[in-house]
Write a protein that holds these residues in place. Structure first.
Motif, PDB file in Angstrom:
ATOM      1  N   ASN A 230       0.823  -1.210   0.000  1.00 22.17           N
ATOM      2  CA  ASN A 230       0.000   0.000   0.000  1.00 22.17           C
ATOM      3  C   ASN A 230       0.857   1.261   0.000  1.00 22.17           C
ATOM      4  OD1 ASN A 230      -2.767  -1.073   0.176  1.00 22.17           O
ATOM      5  ND2 ASN A 230      -2.018  -1.979   2.074  1.00 22.17           N
ATOM      6  N   VAL A 233       1.750   2.163  -3.616  1.00 20.39           N
ATOM      7  CA  VAL A 233       0.618   2.776  -4.317  1.00 20.39           C
ATOM      8  C   VAL A 233       0.379   4.184  -3.802  1.00 20.39           C
ATOM      9  CG1 VAL A 233      -1.849   2.568  -4.824  1.00 20.39           C
ATOM     10  CG2 VAL A 233      -0.425   0.510  -4.695  1.00 20.39           C
ATOM     11  N   ILE A 273      -5.838  -0.519  -9.652  1.00 20.18           N
ATOM     12  CA  ILE A 273      -5.428  -1.413  -8.569  1.00 20.18           C
ATOM     13  C   ILE A 273      -6.644  -1.879  -7.771  1.00 20.18           C
ATOM     14  CG2 ILE A 273      -4.081  -1.558  -6.438  1.00 20.18           C
ATOM     15  CD1 ILE A 273      -2.003   0.216  -7.813  1.00 20.18           C
ATOM     16  N   GLY A 276      -7.954  -4.654  -9.815  1.00 14.68           N
ATOM     17  CA  GLY A 276      -7.163  -5.862  -9.597  1.00 14.68           C
ATOM     18  C   GLY A 276      -7.498  -6.532  -8.287  1.00 14.68           C
ATOM     19  N   ARG A 277      -7.651  -5.740  -7.235  1.00 12.13           N
ATOM     20  CA  ARG A 277      -7.968  -6.325  -5.928  1.00 12.13           C
ATOM     21  C   ARG A 277      -9.371  -6.923  -5.901  1.00 12.13           C
ATOM     22  NH1 ARG A 277      -5.138  -2.979  -0.990  1.00 12.13           N
ATOM     23  NH2 ARG A 277      -3.001  -3.210  -1.747  1.00 12.13           N
ATOM     24  N   ILE A 453       4.834   1.879  -8.852  1.00 14.47           N
ATOM     25  CA  ILE A 453       3.537   1.271  -9.109  1.00 14.47           C
ATOM     26  C   ILE A 453       3.656  -0.128  -9.705  1.00 14.47           C
ATOM     27  CG2 ILE A 453       1.390   1.501 -10.428  1.00 14.47           C
ATOM     28  CD1 ILE A 453       1.730   3.381  -8.017  1.00 14.47           C
ATOM     29  N   CYS A 456       5.336  -5.478  -7.731  1.00 21.73           N
ATOM     30  CA  CYS A 456       4.174  -6.208  -7.215  1.00 21.73           C
ATOM     31  C   CYS A 456       4.568  -7.295  -6.223  1.00 21.73           C
ATOM     32  CB  CYS A 456       3.372  -6.817  -8.351  1.00 21.73           C
ATOM     33  SG  CYS A 456       1.815  -7.530  -7.798  1.00 21.73           S
ATOM     34  N   CYS A 458       2.547  -8.360  -4.110  1.00 18.14           N
ATOM     35  CA  CYS A 458       1.319  -9.152  -3.922  1.00 18.14           C
ATOM     36  C   CYS A 458       1.425 -10.484  -4.642  1.00 18.14           C
ATOM     37  CB  CYS A 458       0.101  -8.403  -4.452  1.00 18.14           C
ATOM     38  SG  CYS A 458      -0.326  -6.957  -3.499  1.00 18.14           S
ATOM     39  N   ALA A 788       0.280   0.623 -13.514  1.00 20.99           N
ATOM     40  CA  ALA A 788      -0.775   0.230 -12.567  1.00 20.99           C
ATOM     41  C   ALA A 788      -1.569  -0.952 -13.111  1.00 20.99           C
ATOM     42  CB  ALA A 788      -1.698   1.411 -12.288  1.00 20.99           C
ATOM     43  N   MET A 791       0.568  -4.113 -12.879  1.00 21.49           N
ATOM     44  CA  MET A 791       0.674  -4.582 -11.496  1.00 21.49           C
ATOM     45  C   MET A 791      -0.599  -5.277 -11.050  1.00 21.49           C
ATOM     46  SD  MET A 791       0.067  -4.192  -8.058  1.00 21.49           S
ATOM     47  CE  MET A 791      -0.293  -2.540  -7.539  1.00 21.49           C
ATOM     48  N   ALA A 792      -1.747  -4.677 -11.373  1.00 20.05           N
ATOM     49  CA  ALA A 792      -3.024  -5.281 -10.981  1.00 20.05           C
ATOM     50  C   ALA A 792      -3.196  -6.644 -11.642  1.00 20.05           C
ATOM     51  CB  ALA A 792      -4.173  -4.353 -11.361  1.00 20.05           C
TER      52      ALA A 792
END
Length: 814
Positions: A230, A233, A273, A276-277, A453, A456, A458, A788, A791-792
């Motif tokens: 976070n 971002v 993003i 993506g989430r 950005i 990643c 995640c 972005a 990444m998502a």
């Protein structure tokens, strides 16, 4: 004394978060171990009396990942007035961790909110009881809300709002660049400054509304010196917004060539993003469907015989001993034993077996299975957490929360990943400022934001746990239970699979095939004496002897004494005569020469029959032969393992000739015969020299070998002791399920490797591109919006790839 607590943790979004939560918990004095599951959003902690749950919850809050709140409902008795309500509320509020209480006099109930992991519904009920009001957790509280579904719905609302606000920003910013006529129209009607002001307002609303979650978690983590996903971002979108705000309201602070706005980048970063989430949350929700489907197998009510009549009652009120009526096509409520009727039950949802199982009085039934066309009655033997279905759900949940050894490398990398990315972004900005072409500041801003950005963590954090989640869930649907998540990795590495023989490769229901009496002895007389000696034995061979004696209608004399000779046989005194039953070794050690019947014993052993010698009063009296039919799928199971490049072995207490005959018929590579129970562990140690070894067994005597093997695999038709000692449990008695478990573990590990390759490869390749590595060659500079989006999509790719495991198998029915 070691205690355990499981917290539901808010705010985790990547592997860096997992590492920080674990370190925060392990820093608390008294904590012995902490294991965090990113997918489930939970932290399991083992700790001693030197600490308590409140201290653990405080450590989580201090780290910026507070424990989520949970809710419990209690049924409270004895309340008659408002004073009672007040006393119950005071008692509940005094429990450490409780944040809010609501007691209802009319319904006799209480709702309590508390920090997850700090207390339990049972402890809350005990606190109310200590105040003088008997209480218990509400049986009809209903299932807990689906956190993944709630999370996906919340993210969907946030994304829709952000998208609605972002579209005008992108149209105003990008439309003017791409369509000259639109640019002219905007300049004539709105003007550049008004356009920038509109973009500023809309972007500010996005950052303050749907995007606030990134700042709430990211900035606080940054201030604690523990940046995470976070934070990247937040920094990237905030940098774009701040630069554009300066260009809008104080352009004189910037060089003329650098006076431009990037509101569309800040807005699009947040929106993409969030998209993506949202997709990730939906995919993770599908990944956890296996447990929800298992929970859904439990019916709500059952028809029970009580007081001479049949009443429909909640399943929660059933107790052991109740007689339940089961209608055709109805789902079995809890575990039990059939007392009346004959029919077939579909157990495929638990065992993976397509064929229904025959049920008659005395046969077990399992909660969650589906009755066939016949009506049955059964006596309840287990309820609640004691049922097979509840244990399966617990096993799957535990396995899904485990860490694989491969995850340790990922954890070490992600610990430094975010700080490294921030340092790289700072270096990128400096390089562009000093070496980049005009407008250097603009190029530096775009490159720095893109680096922040596109990185990643995640995807790295999700790569392993999401595959475990889906793989173990799919295994449960196929009747393959991984009691520990790391068993997935170790089973995939297996080079040798060793089988116990009786009950694993064979039916475990041997029958007497031959009875040869020695001169001077009558066959029925010797059989009656042997059966009397074996009357109290649970050994499959003993049951075969007893069954034959019963079939011949023989009257059995009483055995005065009997003692087992492990790995050899049985000695007893029957009707005043000394009886010895066993193999040649047993007779030889007792000073009895078995030579008279050894040739016949060898002949029968070569036919895959187990020879059993009987001596009466010190003389060889008879030779019995017992055959245990090989399971129909055993040969196919061995062939499937060979196709996967795995060696096979059989470890048996049977004679070398019998074991060798069965092994030859099945195509088994290596045989260890005449092995005592304690010798199975030594046999396994020998096999381990060929590589990682799995052992498959089902009996109590297999438990040491199951525990000693690199991977213990227990047949679900075996004993509870065997299943407790194993890491993998096959709910079916089909040996082909061993090959299925190996296939699934290899498919899962292959999926994990694909995810890790993508997660690391993505960052290794695209971070330099975002920094501008290709600019000198072709003038390419990656837009923050594209960064972005990439990444998502990286996280979505990892989760979607793992979801392919939901289609794995069923191989036995392919």
């Amino acid at each position: 004394m070691t205690r355990h607590a499981t917290f539901t943790v808010d705010g985790m979004s990547c592997a860096s978060c997992v590492d920080r939560v674990e370190r925060a918990l392990k820093s608390v004095p008294g904590v012995e171990d902490a294991e965090v599951n990113l997918i489930a959003g939970t932290a399991r902690v083992d700790f001693s009396d030197a600490t308590d749950t409140l201290a653990l919850a405080g450590a989580l809050s201090a780290a910026g990942y507070p424990a989520a709140e949970a809710e419990a409902r209690l049924e409270v008795e004895g309340m008659t007035c408002a004073s009672c309500v007040g006393r119950v509320e005071l008692a509940l509020k005094a429990v450490p961790g409780v944040t809010a209480t609501e007691v209802n006099l009319a319904t006799g109930s209480a709702r309590v909110r508390f920090t997850s992991g700090t207390t339990t519904p049972e402890a809350l009920a005990a606190a109310a009881a200590a105040a003088g009001y008997a209480a218990r957790p509400a049986a009809n509280a209903g299932p807990a809300p689906d956190r993944q579904a709630e999370e996906a719905a919340r993210l969907r609302r946030a994304f829709v709002l952000a998208a609605l606000l972002t579209i005008p920003v992108v149209v105003l910013a990008m439309g003017t660049h791409m369509v000259p006529a639109f640019h002219h129209w905007v300049m004539v009607t709105l003007g550049e400054r008004a356009s920038w002001l509109i973009q500023f307002v809309l972007t500010a609303l996005i950052l303050a509304g749907p995007g606030a979650v990134f700042f709430r978690h990211g900035i606080s983590a940054l201030l604690r010196g523990a940046p995470e996903m976070n934070s990247l971002v937040a920094l990237g979108s905030l940098a774009a917004f701040a630069y554009s705000t300066v260009a809008t309201f104080a352009p004189g602070l910037l060089p003329e060539a650098a006076r431009g706005v990037y509101f569309e980048a800040a807005a699009t970063i947040v929106t993409l993003i969030l998209l993506g989430r949202m997709l990730e949350a939906r995919a993770k929700g599908r990944a956890g469907e296996a447990i929800r489907r298992l929970i859904g197998l439990r019916p709500d009510t059952a028809r029970v015989e009580r007081g001479g009549s049949v009443a429909e009652v909640p399943v929660e009120s059933l107790i052991a001993g109740d007689i339940v009526r089961l209608a055709p096509g109805e789902r079995v409520a809890v575990d039990g034993v059939v007392t009346e009727g004959h029919g077939w039950i579909d157990e495929s949802m638990l065992t993976g077996e397509p064929e229904p199982a025959e049920k008659s009085p005395g046969a077990p039934v399992t909660g969650g299975t589906v009755n066939g066309p016949a009506a049955l009655s059964f006596r309840v033997t287990a309820t609640g957490e004691g049922t097979v279905l509840a244990r399966i759900i617990a096993l799957v949940a535990d396995a899904q929360g485990a860490k694989l050894p491969v995850q340790a490398l990922v954890d070490r990398i992600t610990l430094w990943f975010v700080p490294a990315v921030m340092a790289l972004a700072a270096a990128t900005v400096l390089v562009w400022l000093f070496l980049g072409p005009d407008p250097a500041l603009t190029h530096a801003l775009v490159a720095g934001i893109s680096v922040l950005i596109i990185a990643c963590p995640c995807a790295m954090g999700l790569a392993t746990p999401v595959s475990i989640l889906v793989g173990t869930g799919r295994g449960a649907e196929l009747g393959l239970l991984f009691r520990r998540g790391d068993a997935l990795q170790r089973l995939a590495e297996a080079k040798v699979v060793a089988f116990d023989k009786t009950g694993t490769l064979t039916e475990g229901k041997p029958a007497l095939t031959d009875l040869i009496a020695a001169p001077g002895f009558a066959a029925d007389e010797v059989l009656a004496l042997a059966a009397a000696a074996e009357a109290r034995s649970e050994h499959p061979l003993a049951r075969a002897i007893l069954a034959e004696a019963g079939a011949r209608g023989l009257t059995l004399p009483a055995a005065e004494a009997a003692r087992a000779l492990p790995g050899r046989g049985l000695a007893a005194r029957v009707a005043g005569r000394d009886i010895l039953i066993g193999n040649a070794r047993a007779l030889t050690e007792a000073g009895i020469d078995p030579a008279a019947l050894l040739a016949e014993a060898d002949r029968l052993a070569a036919l895959a029959r187990t020879p059993i010698l009987v001596a009466v009063d010190g003389r060889v009296a008879a030779l019995l032969a017992v055959a245990d039919p090989v399971k129909p799928s055993a040969r196919a199971a061995i062939a499937a393992l060979h196709e996967m490049g795995v060696q096979t072995a059989m470890i048996s207490g049977d004679t070398s000739a019998t074991a060798g005959a069965i092994a030859a018929a099945l195509g088994i590579d290596h045989v260890e015969a005449e092995v005592l129970p304690e010798g199975k562990v030594a046999a396994l140690e020998t096999l381990k020299t060929s590589g990682t070894t799995a052992f498959v067994g089902d009996g109590i005597n297999d438990a040491p070998a199951l525990a000693a093997a690199d991977i213990g695999i227990a047949m679900g038709t075996g004993t509870d002791v065997a299943m407790e000692a194993a890491e993998v449990v096959l709910m079916t008695g089909d040996p082909a399920a061993v090959a299925d478990a190996l296939r699934l573990s290899r498919a899962t590990m292959r999926n994990i490797r694909q995810n890790l390759f993508w997660a690391f490869g993505y960052n290794v390749l695209l971070i330099p591109v975002a920094a501008g590595a290709l600019y000198p060659a072709n003038g390419m500079l990656l837009s923050p919006m594209l960064a972005a989006g990439a990444m998502a999509l990286s996280s979505v790719f990892v989760v979607t790839n793992a979801l392919r495991l939901r289609r794995a198998g069923p191989w036995r029915r392919a």
